[in-house]
Design a protein around this motif. Sequence first.
Motif, PDB file in Angstrom:
ATOM      1  N   SER A   1       0.838  -1.188   0.000  1.00  0.00           N
ATOM      2  CA  SER A   1       0.000   0.000   0.000  1.00  0.00           C
ATOM      3  C   SER A   1       0.876   1.242   0.000  1.00  0.00           C
ATOM      4  O   SER A   1       1.893   1.288   0.694  1.00  0.00           O
ATOM      5  N   MET A   2       0.501   2.230  -0.786  1.00  0.00           N
ATOM      6  CA  MET A   2       1.244   3.491  -0.803  1.00  0.00           C
ATOM      7  C   MET A   2       0.313   4.643  -1.143  1.00  0.00           C
ATOM      8  O   MET A   2      -0.741   4.457  -1.767  1.00  0.00           O
ATOM      9  N   GLY A   3       0.691   5.837  -0.695  1.00  0.00           N
ATOM     10  CA  GLY A   3      -0.132   6.999  -0.962  1.00  0.00           C
ATOM     11  C   GLY A   3       0.671   8.282  -0.916  1.00  0.00           C
ATOM     12  O   GLY A   3       1.692   8.376  -0.220  1.00  0.00           O
ATOM     13  N   GLY A   4       0.207   9.282  -1.658  1.00  0.00           N
ATOM     14  CA  GLY A   4       0.764  10.629  -1.611  1.00  0.00           C
ATOM     15  C   GLY A   4      -0.339  11.607  -1.280  1.00  0.00           C
ATOM     16  O   GLY A   4      -1.456  11.502  -1.822  1.00  0.00           O
TER      17      GLY A   4
ATOM     18  N   GLY B   1      -5.423  13.556  -2.116  1.00  0.00           N
ATOM     19  CA  GLY B   1      -4.661  12.333  -1.915  1.00  0.00           C
ATOM     20  C   GLY B   1      -4.859  11.350  -3.051  1.00  0.00           C
ATOM     21  O   GLY B   1      -5.920  11.320  -3.686  1.00  0.00           O
ATOM     22  N   LEU B   2      -3.819  10.566  -3.314  1.00  0.00           N
ATOM     23  CA  LEU B   2      -3.866   9.485  -4.295  1.00  0.00           C
ATOM     24  C   LEU B   2      -3.232   8.264  -3.641  1.00  0.00           C
ATOM     25  O   LEU B   2      -2.113   8.347  -3.122  1.00  0.00           O
ATOM     26  N   ALA B   3      -3.949   7.130  -3.641  1.00  0.00           N
ATOM     27  CA  ALA B   3      -3.437   5.933  -2.965  1.00  0.00           C
ATOM     28  C   ALA B   3      -3.720   4.692  -3.800  1.00  0.00           C
ATOM     29  O   ALA B   3      -4.711   4.634  -4.548  1.00  0.00           O
ATOM     30  N   TRP B   4      -2.826   3.714  -3.648  1.00  0.00           N
ATOM     31  CA  TRP B   4      -2.940   2.431  -4.348  1.00  0.00           C
ATOM     32  C   TRP B   4      -2.652   1.310  -3.360  1.00  0.00           C
ATOM     33  O   TRP B   4      -1.824   1.454  -2.459  1.00  0.00           O
ATOM     34  N   GLU B   5      -3.365   0.199  -3.531  1.00  0.00           N
ATOM     35  CA  GLU B   5      -3.114  -0.966  -2.683  1.00  0.00           C
ATOM     36  C   GLU B   5      -3.285  -2.240  -3.506  1.00  0.00           C
ATOM     37  O   GLU B   5      -4.185  -2.336  -4.341  1.00  0.00           O
TER      38      GLU B   5
END
Length: 365
Positions: free
Chosen positions: A191-194, A204-208
């Motif tokens: 999981s990561m996000g900016g 915010g933008l996040a991916w998992e």
Amino acid sequence: MNKKLVALAVAGVLASPLAAQAQTANVTLYGRLNLDMEIVQTKLADGTKPNVYRVSSNSSRLGVRGTESLGGGLNAIFQLESSVAGDAGGGTLAGRETFVGLQGGWGTVKIGNFLAPYDDIHPIFGNVPTLTTSILSTAAIWAVGPASKTQGGFDARLGNSVRYDSPNVSGFTGSIQASSQENALHAMVWSMGGFYNNGPIQAGLAWERNEKVRGAGLKDDAISLAGGYNFGVVRIGGVYERLKYDAGGGSLKRDFYGVSATANLGPGQLYAGWFHANDGKGSAADGTNVAGVVKGADTGADQYTISYTYPLSKRTLTYVGYNRIDNDTNARYTFNINPVNQGANGGLASEGKPQGVIAGVVHFF
């Protein structure tokens, strides 16, 4: 007698560093109790729609956290947080945000059991005035919140995790986390996000990715984009999400989007949100179901929620609200927190329309 005096002196010397360490650590006991009264309703498998009267505990907790200065701007940090079932008694020791780590000007690294960067998207658009919990939770459809990781959900607390959070640079922060599922499949969650939070703007933008979590060779992906702007009297938020599963001999995809508004009304806050899940699509066979996401026509849903939160003091607030999920004919979404008629794969009987009114009190300590 002399031997006893020497032993006492040695014990005192050995104990003094431990006592000094205990004094330099900043330890805080904290918690909150969030209880409500509810009337909820949904369509059951036999076609009836009975009213159910409930008292529920919503993310209540008891914890201890602390920091210790290690010198040179480096701190050791820890937290041990347990769930509290305030409605019926009981709880889970260390079942919530629990970790140990290091913190400095370069950021924070922690190891333990905690939520992922993907979950940090939720407060940007979600029902923050009611703490994004209870049946009013705005993660009912987003991230298929009621579903566990092994069912295909993306809003679960992740054990066996290592996470890095960057320092704040002009409002920008970034986070990355890896969680080993420690099973025979060698499954992992990434999981990561900016994020940007500065002045009236929040984004915010996040991916998992769940890799081999539901089964060998299966990958589940989620990506979310959210933003908010505070106009002063009212704050507007919005969210988009794409889910993609390996399932049914192909792929199962679902798009989700919504808008919310948080307005200052008297001493309290009024929150209203509308969220929509499209029909499931992709190359999977019709009827393929993962975590309540179903491939085919009439598998979408809408969520409507409204609440008012009123502060009674700096530590106590009360709230009222209404939440409804309108499932299409072949959809089966349910509440995120304290669901009704929970079934296999996080699903309701098809075309169930869970709804409820709620009144609660929260105390922080």
